[in-house]
Write an enzyme that holds these catalytic residues in place. Structure first.
Site, PDB file in Angstrom:
ATOM      1  N   PHE A  51       0.823  -1.216   0.000  1.00 12.39           N
ATOM      2  CA  PHE A  51       0.000   0.000   0.000  1.00 12.39           C
ATOM      3  C   PHE A  51       0.849   1.256   0.000  1.00 12.39           C
ATOM      4  O   PHE A  51       0.406   2.313  -0.447  1.00 12.39           O
ATOM      5  CB  PHE A  51      -0.946   0.003   1.221  1.00 12.39           C
ATOM      6  CG  PHE A  51      -0.270   0.378   2.521  1.00 12.39           C
ATOM      7  CD1 PHE A  51      -0.043   1.707   2.847  1.00 12.39           C
ATOM      8  CD2 PHE A  51       0.164  -0.603   3.410  1.00 12.39           C
ATOM      9  CE1 PHE A  51       0.599   2.050   4.038  1.00 12.39           C
ATOM     10  CE2 PHE A  51       0.796  -0.268   4.587  1.00 12.39           C
ATOM     11  CZ  PHE A  51       1.016   1.059   4.898  1.00 12.39           C
TER      12      PHE A  51
ATOM     13  N   CYS B 240       9.677   1.560   3.976  1.00 11.84           N
ATOM     14  CA  CYS B 240      10.563   0.423   4.220  1.00 11.84           C
ATOM     15  C   CYS B 240      11.960   0.867   4.609  1.00 11.84           C
ATOM     16  O   CYS B 240      12.750   0.064   5.081  1.00 11.84           O
ATOM     17  CB  CYS B 240      10.631  -0.468   2.988  1.00 11.84           C
ATOM     18  SG  CYS B 240      11.388   0.375   1.604  1.00 11.84           S
TER      19      CYS B 240
HETATM   20  P1  NAD Z   1       1.421  -6.878   2.622  1.00 12.11           P
HETATM   21  O1  NAD Z   1       2.484  -7.879   2.625  1.00 12.11           O
HETATM   22  O2  NAD Z   1       0.326  -6.987   3.586  1.00 12.11           O
HETATM   23  O3  NAD Z   1       0.736  -6.789   1.173  1.00 12.11           O
HETATM   24  C1  NAD Z   1       1.494  -6.555   0.001  1.00 12.11           C
HETATM   25  C2  NAD Z   1       0.726  -7.066  -1.206  1.00 12.11           C
HETATM   26  O4  NAD Z   1       0.659  -8.483  -1.141  1.00 12.11           O
HETATM   27  C3  NAD Z   1      -0.718  -6.578  -1.287  1.00 12.11           C
HETATM   28  O5  NAD Z   1      -1.008  -6.262  -2.631  1.00 12.11           O
HETATM   29  C4  NAD Z   1      -1.524  -7.755  -0.787  1.00 12.11           C
HETATM   30  O6  NAD Z   1      -2.822  -7.815  -1.371  1.00 12.11           O
HETATM   31  C5  NAD Z   1      -0.686  -8.941  -1.227  1.00 12.11           C
HETATM   32  N1  NAD Z   1      -0.770 -10.109  -0.342  1.00 12.11           N
HETATM   33  C6  NAD Z   1      -0.937 -10.116   0.988  1.00 12.11           C
HETATM   34  N2  NAD Z   1      -0.876 -11.384   1.467  1.00 12.11           N
HETATM   35  C7  NAD Z   1      -0.647 -12.183   0.407  1.00 12.11           C
HETATM   36  C8  NAD Z   1      -0.475 -13.586   0.261  1.00 12.11           C
HETATM   37  N3  NAD Z   1      -0.515 -14.428   1.290  1.00 12.11           N
HETATM   38  N4  NAD Z   1      -0.240 -14.072  -0.971  1.00 12.11           N
HETATM   39  C9  NAD Z   1      -0.173 -13.256  -2.033  1.00 12.11           C
HETATM   40  N5  NAD Z   1      -0.343 -11.915  -1.957  1.00 12.11           N
HETATM   41  C10 NAD Z   1      -0.575 -11.373  -0.738  1.00 12.11           C
HETATM   42  O7  NAD Z   1       2.174  -5.447   2.776  1.00 12.11           O
HETATM   43  P2  NAD Z   1       1.541  -4.009   2.946  1.00 12.11           P
HETATM   44  O8  NAD Z   1       0.996  -3.871   4.322  1.00 12.11           O
HETATM   45  O9  NAD Z   1       0.656  -3.682   1.797  1.00 12.11           O
HETATM   46  O10 NAD Z   1       2.859  -3.103   2.780  1.00 12.11           O
HETATM   47  C11 NAD Z   1       3.741  -2.849   3.842  1.00 12.11           C
HETATM   48  C12 NAD Z   1       4.883  -3.836   3.859  1.00 12.11           C
HETATM   49  O11 NAD Z   1       5.639  -3.749   2.652  1.00 12.11           O
HETATM   50  C13 NAD Z   1       5.872  -3.578   4.985  1.00 12.11           C
HETATM   51  O12 NAD Z   1       6.281  -4.789   5.536  1.00 12.11           O
HETATM   52  C14 NAD Z   1       7.023  -2.868   4.284  1.00 12.11           C
HETATM   53  O13 NAD Z   1       8.265  -2.991   4.940  1.00 12.11           O
HETATM   54  C15 NAD Z   1       7.027  -3.596   2.975  1.00 12.11           C
HETATM   55  N6  NAD Z   1       7.717  -2.808   1.957  1.00 12.11           N
HETATM   56  C16 NAD Z   1       8.977  -3.203   1.611  1.00 12.11           C
HETATM   57  C17 NAD Z   1       9.696  -2.462   0.695  1.00 12.11           C
HETATM   58  C18 NAD Z   1      11.091  -2.870   0.320  1.00 12.11           C
HETATM   59  O14 NAD Z   1      11.692  -2.211  -0.513  1.00 12.11           O
HETATM   60  N7  NAD Z   1      11.629  -3.941   0.883  1.00 12.11           N
HETATM   61  C19 NAD Z   1       9.130  -1.326   0.109  1.00 12.11           C
HETATM   62  C20 NAD Z   1       7.826  -0.965   0.471  1.00 12.11           C
HETATM   63  C21 NAD Z   1       7.135  -1.718   1.409  1.00 12.11           C
END
Ligand code: NAD
Length: 524
Positions: free
Chosen positions: A168, A300
């Site tokens: 998100f 992140c």
């Molecule tokens: P999330 O993991 O909850 O969701 C990310 C995406 O994955 C969403 O589109 C969601 O619908 C999908 N998703 C969720 N569970 C799934 C599953 N079991 N199987 C397949 N798809 C699934 O993350 P969020 O809350 O949307 O974003 C925040 C997270 O992202 C934090 O942990 C942050 O650190 C990470 N992030 C990392 C980076 C990086 O560069 N490493 C950058 C931005 C955000």
């Protein structure tokens, strides 16, 4: 804190929120009416009101999109490279011409502060400019004369349909990390934005339509994990990319392993800021505020754990407390405030729960951001103010786990070696920064900090688009990173050609068949 331009006017709410926002899938060049399927509500985190809905895709819509992408791949992958690059140049121009509109789209549903949303769009434009160098990075290798009349060549070839999943918190950035590199190298793409921040991609997809990108090259399917899980066994799909939390990265890694798909999976983070006795204090405070509280701590590369040596600990705590009390909260569209809300009611509850955990673990709650005083129009928004814990130790859950909110945990540790130990022992390894003027500390930290991205005297150590972006340990599953040359490598496969050159003027086969070197070369 003081560098934001005062401007109390709301920039866009009336215009954007006059009607409910209806998010749509985009498959094979068509916006799909999702009235037959299920949908999820879309909220404005600044005030908690429902502002629209997002379709929840099914296995059927997911497969429909990958089939369209597979069909488009047949012609897109064969287009001359300069033609494909024309579209990347057009994307740059389209984003430049519409940058304010795109920034506002991020601020509406994700409620990223408008100034940061503008920064995100500008960064994506830089990434696209970097993607314009794909032709140089796609050049393969040749070796002449590996035997008599035989040459070898490595071609970087497109692979097929890639699928991407976004978090998100960076709806535009993650589009930039995946799509230009995937399609510029000749692949086609299916993208699933987060259901919490889908509006940017709706606006961006319309720009892709407007520049004339051929149908099916980029497709959008909205929804939850069902959409993604359909890709693991989908024969049209070659690979899946994710930016998201570590549990999601692990779940997708498992699915891709079962289905034989390649994967690029960036996970969660818990970033350290190490403060040495000679830290430039004004710069440090300014950077902790920007990094720790910017985007309400939902980045992140946000600073989360601060490790400070005893000589400067009390001064840091005092200065940081004073500065944090001055942080203003308000609507994400309001340029004059410093910080907007977090993404959802459940995120707010999760952060508040971590504050309880910190208290139960024995840390000292120096500043409590729960229940900030908001004006009437934002009183139902998902706000958490700056929060500071001191007396934190590396074993505590508030030090180990990703809180993803404006919560800072200050540790007092004896020296740079103890700070490096805390970083090494941590299960995540996205970024870490140090504030010091000492070149010994600087070099030691760059060399020994057990993370993927290191910063010196910067709050957010985000690499420039020409360089790879990604962590290590729990912050990255596998070894593929986004941006730069790494992205081109991920989205291409090396095909190796062995070429015998036959001179039609002589009987080349008879000539060369006596040559042992040639026999050994072609034997396998
Ligand atoms: P999330 O993991 O909850 O969701 C990310 C995406 O994955 C969403 O589109 C969601 O619908 C999908 N998703 C969720 N569970 C799934 C599953 N079991 N199987 C397949 N798809 C699934 O993350 P969020 O809350 O949307 O974003 C925040 C997270 O992202 C934090 O942990 C942050 O650190 C990470 N992030 C990392 C980076 C990086 O560069 N490493 C950058 C931005 C955000």
């Amino acid at each position: 804190m003081t560098d934001k331009k005062p401007n109390t006017s709301r920039l866009f709410s009336d215009e954007w929120l006059a009607q409910p926002i209806q998010i749509k899938d985009h498959i094979n060049g068509e916006w799909l009416d999702s009235s037959h399927g299920e949908s999820a509500p879309l909220f404005n985190p600044s005030n908690g009101t429902k502002i629209g809905s997002v379709p929840l895709g099914t296995v059927k819509t997911s497969r429909q999109a990958t089939a369209a992408a597979a069909e488009a791949f047949k012609t897109w992958s064969k287009r001359p490279l300069p033609q494909r690059m024309d579209y990347i140049f057009l994307m740059v121009r389209a984003m430049q011409d519409n940058k304010e509109m795109l920034a506002q789209s991020i601020a509406v549903d994700q409620a990223k502060h408008i100034a940061e949303a503008r920064g995100e769009v500008m960064r994506v434009i830089e990434i696209l400019q970097m993607a314009c160098s794909i032709p140089a990075l796609l050049q393969g290798e040749t070796i002449q004369g590996i035997a008599n009349n035989i040459n070898g060549r490595v071609i970087k070839a497109p692979m097929g349909v890639f699928c991407g999943v976004a978090p998100f918190n960076f709806p535009a950035l993650v589009f930039g990390w995946f799509i230009p590199f995937a399609i510029g190298t000749g692949n086609t793409f299916v993208y699933k934005p987060s259901t919490e921040s889908p509006l940017f991609m709706q606006k961006m997809m319309q720009l892709l339509v407007d520049i004339g990108l051929p149908e099916g090259v980029v497709n959008i399917v909205h929804g939850d994990r069902e959409v993604v899980e359909a890709w693991y066994e989908d024969e049209n799909v070659v690979g899946v990319c994710l930016v998201g939390s570590t549990p999601t990265a692990k779940a997708i890694a498992e699915g891709c392993g079962r289905g034989g798909k390649i994967a690029m999976l960036l996970g969660g983070a818990k970033n350290f800021c190490v403060v040495m006795e000679d830290a430039p204090m004004d710069l440090l405070i300014e950077n902790i505020l920007m990094s720790g509280y910017g985007s309400a701590g939902q980045r992140c590369l946000a600073i989360s754990n601060i490790v400070c040596v005893p000589e400067i600990h009390d001064e840091l705590v005092e200065r940081l407390l004073e500065a944090s009390k001055g942080v203003t909260l308000g609507d994400a569209s309001d340029d004059s405030v410093f910080m907007g809300p977090v993404i959802s009611a459940s995120a707010k509850n999760k952060i508040a729960n971590y504050i309880e955990i910190g208290l139960a673990e024995g840390a000292t709650l120096l500043l409590d951001g729960r229940n900030p005083d908001m004006d009437d129009s934002n009183k139902d928004g998902y706000f958490i103010g700056p929060t500071i814990f001191t007396d934190v130790t590396p074993e505590m859950r508030i030090s180990k786990e990703e809180i993803f909110g404006p919560v800072l945990s200050i540790h007092k540790l004896g020296c740079i070696d103890r700070a490096l130990d805390a970083i090494s022992d941590h299960p995540m390894g996205n970024g870490a920064v140090i504030f010091t003027q000492n070149s010994f500390y600087t070099e030691k930290f760059i060399q020994e900090a057990d993370v993927g991205m290191v910063g010196v005297n910067v709050g957010i150590c985000a690499p420039h688009p020409y360089l790879p972006f990604g962590g290590i340990k729990g912050s990255l599953i596998g070894n593929n990173k986004v941006q730069g040359k790494d992205a081109v490598d991920f989205f291409t496969q090396n095909k190796v050609a062995t070429i015998r050159v036959v001179d039609p003027a002589i009987n080349a086969v008879n000539n060369t068949s006596k040559d042992d070197t040639v026999r050994s070369c072609v034997a396998s």
